[in-house]
Design a protein around this motif. Structure first.
Motif, PDB file in Angstrom:
ATOM      1  N   ALA A 207       0.849  -1.196   0.000  1.00 41.21           N
ATOM      2  CA  ALA A 207       0.000   0.000   0.000  1.00 41.21           C
ATOM      3  C   ALA A 207       0.877   1.237   0.000  1.00 41.21           C
ATOM      4  O   ALA A 207       1.967   1.239   0.549  1.00 41.21           O
TER       5      ALA A 207
ATOM      6  N   PRO B 221      -0.202   4.673   1.013  1.00 41.41           N
ATOM      7  CA  PRO B 221      -1.100   5.732   1.473  1.00 41.41           C
ATOM      8  C   PRO B 221      -0.386   7.062   1.546  1.00 41.41           C
ATOM      9  O   PRO B 221       0.844   7.140   1.459  1.00 41.41           O
TER      10      PRO B 221
ATOM     11  N   GLY C 246      -0.849  -2.753   8.326  1.00 44.49           N
ATOM     12  CA  GLY C 246      -1.920  -3.323   7.530  1.00 44.49           C
ATOM     13  C   GLY C 246      -1.797  -4.830   7.467  1.00 44.49           C
ATOM     14  O   GLY C 246      -0.898  -5.430   8.070  1.00 44.49           O
TER      15      GLY C 246
ATOM     16  N   ARG D  52       2.731   0.165   6.413  1.00 48.45           N
ATOM     17  CA  ARG D  52       1.933   1.020   5.541  1.00 48.45           C
ATOM     18  C   ARG D  52       2.661   2.309   5.176  1.00 48.45           C
ATOM     19  O   ARG D  52       2.122   3.140   4.440  1.00 48.45           O
TER      20      ARG D  52
ATOM     21  N   TYR E 144      -5.312  -2.086   8.989  1.00 46.51           N
ATOM     22  CA  TYR E 144      -6.205  -1.816   7.860  1.00 46.51           C
ATOM     23  C   TYR E 144      -6.029  -2.885   6.797  1.00 46.51           C
ATOM     24  O   TYR E 144      -4.912  -3.158   6.349  1.00 46.51           O
TER      25      TYR E 144
ATOM     26  N   ALA F 200      -6.485  -3.543   3.195  1.00 48.25           N
ATOM     27  CA  ALA F 200      -6.729  -2.839   1.942  1.00 48.25           C
ATOM     28  C   ALA F 200      -7.515  -3.702   0.959  1.00 48.25           C
ATOM     29  O   ALA F 200      -8.329  -3.185   0.187  1.00 48.25           O
TER      30      ALA F 200
ATOM     31  N   ASP G   8     -10.975  -3.636   2.311  1.00 48.99           N
ATOM     32  CA  ASP G   8     -11.394  -2.276   2.649  1.00 48.99           C
ATOM     33  C   ASP G   8     -12.109  -2.265   3.997  1.00 48.99           C
ATOM     34  O   ASP G   8     -13.228  -1.778   4.124  1.00 48.99           O
TER      35      ASP G   8
ATOM     36  N   THR H 174      -9.537   5.896  -2.201  1.00 50.05           N
ATOM     37  CA  THR H 174      -8.168   5.850  -1.707  1.00 50.05           C
ATOM     38  C   THR H 174      -8.169   5.188  -0.341  1.00 50.05           C
ATOM     39  O   THR H 174      -9.141   5.300   0.401  1.00 50.05           O
ATOM     40  N   PRO H 175      -7.084   4.506   0.013  1.00 46.85           N
ATOM     41  CA  PRO H 175      -7.024   3.882   1.333  1.00 46.85           C
ATOM     42  C   PRO H 175      -6.969   4.951   2.412  1.00 46.85           C
ATOM     43  O   PRO H 175      -6.471   6.054   2.172  1.00 46.85           O
TER      44      PRO H 175
END
Length: 380
Positions: A117, A119, A143, A194, A281, A283, A286, A353-354
């Protein structure tokens, strides 16, 4: 007048030859020469001899000079700016999907874990000469995929068990006994970074652990301890420790990735309390996931999106220049505590978007349980 010779058993004078046996040093201090003598030899006798004890200060001074020269040569040969890592002024960039140099083991990263990811980095002002510190217990720092371990811990245990020398070197970095390595690995929690994260990485060369400064790409599978600090990089089995401050111009080597910005790199600061549950999180799904410490994902459960954490005073963290051209020494800074309350955000994350990771050094207290907010009626 006749003189009788002395009796044979009562000698009256010194022997004509040298004394037999080793000479013995005087038991007391040496006698001082008579005043005015000045050590002047008798006519026809041997020259004056300087006592050995008067040469000791001169020998000590010469020895000190030689030792100082050797120490100076060693220091100059090591150079400066290596931070004790043996890599003078170098920071090695390591992509998430690459093993990297001098691995301890084969990769134990799980291919079915969440993809890397990228972010948005934490917001906030920082000077051009510091790293951002993020608390190890901050929700969303890590994540992963729900019910899926980012690393195969048992595979890592087996690799090291089959190689006693590597196991011993690994234990020396982790500061545990060689027999305790399996239990140590099983106590760690598999997650994914992340954010691009600075660490001290350790390779294995010629039966011993080496060390070098590294930046691990976001998406890297790692094992973290109960304070949230990365302790193992799963793609190579290398043990990890806190980064070391460096001074001077830093040279970036290794891999690169399009999203890399040196100003976005963070360092994880240890939580002040033990973390029982990590809020990560997912991804791929979600969603937010609560993962128990030391669990491989079997006990994962869905949780609510945490409230935005409030920034607080940052712990002192190792820092590094953000560009190769900087030569200013590294400094650690802290930010003042803000009184701004957490923002209220909708429970349903934006799917475009994450969600952003926690802000820079967020709270220095960890989450002992997942932070849950009451969901609105729309999310059910």
């Amino acid at each position: 007048m006749s003189v009788e010779p002395p009796s044979s058993d009562r000698p009256t004078g010194p022997p004509s030859g040298p004394l037999s046996g080793p000479s013995q040093p005087p038991s007391g201090p040496p006698s001082q020469p008579p005043s005015g003598g000045g050590g002047t030899p008798e006519p026809g006798g041997p020259g004056p001899r300087r006592p050995w004890w008067r040469s000791a200060p001169r020998i000590a001074a010469i020895t000190a000079v030689v030792v100082a020269a050797v120490v100076l040569a060693v220091v100059l040969s090591r150079g400066d700016g290596d931070g004790g890592t043996g890599q003078s002024g170098e920071v090695f960039l390591q992509a998430a999907d690459k093993t990297g140099p001098d691995p301890f083991t084969e990769s134990t990263a799980n291919d079915s874990s969440a993809p890397p990811a990228t972010p948005s980095p934490p917001t906030g002002s920082t000077s051009a000469n510091e790293l951002r510190g993020v608390d190890g217990g901050a929700p969303g720092l890590y994540g992963g995929t729900r019910n899926t371990s980012a690393c195969d811990v048992e595979k890592q245990v087996d690799f090291l068990r089959s190689a006693p020398d590597r196991n011993k070197a690994f234990a020396s970095v982790a500061r545990v006994g060689a027999a305790d390595v399996p239990a140590y690995l099983r106590s760690l929690t598999p997650v994914q970074l992340r954010l691009d994260t600075r660490v001290t990485n350790h390779g294995y060369v010629d039966g011993a652990a080496t060390s070098y400064q590294a930046v691990l790409q976001a998406g890297t599978a790692v094992l973290v301890d109960d304070r949230g600090e990365p302790r193992v990089r799963c793609a190579c089995g290398n043990p990890l420790t806190q980064p070391v401050p460096q001074q001077g111009t830093l040279k970036r080597t290794g891999d690169s990735w399009p999203s890399y910005r040196s100003s976005d790199v963070v360092v994880v600061t240890p939580s002040r309390t033990i973390i029982n549950v990590f809020v990560i999180y997912d991804a791929a799904g979600d969603e937010w996931v609560a993962r128990h410490r030391g669990d491989d994902g079997d006990k994962d459960r869905k949780t609510h999106r945490p409230a935005k954490p409030t920034p607080s005073v940052s712990a002192s963290t190792p820092t590094t220049p953000t560009t190769d051209e900087t030569s200013t020494p590294e400094t650690a800074t802290s930010e003042p505590t803000t009184s701004e309350p957490p923002t209220t955000e909708p429970e349903t994350p934006d799917t475009s978007t994450p969600p952003p990771p926690p802000e820079e050094d967020t709270t220095t207290t960890s989450q002992s349980a997942p932070t849950e907010a009451a969901p609105p009626s729309s999310e059910l």
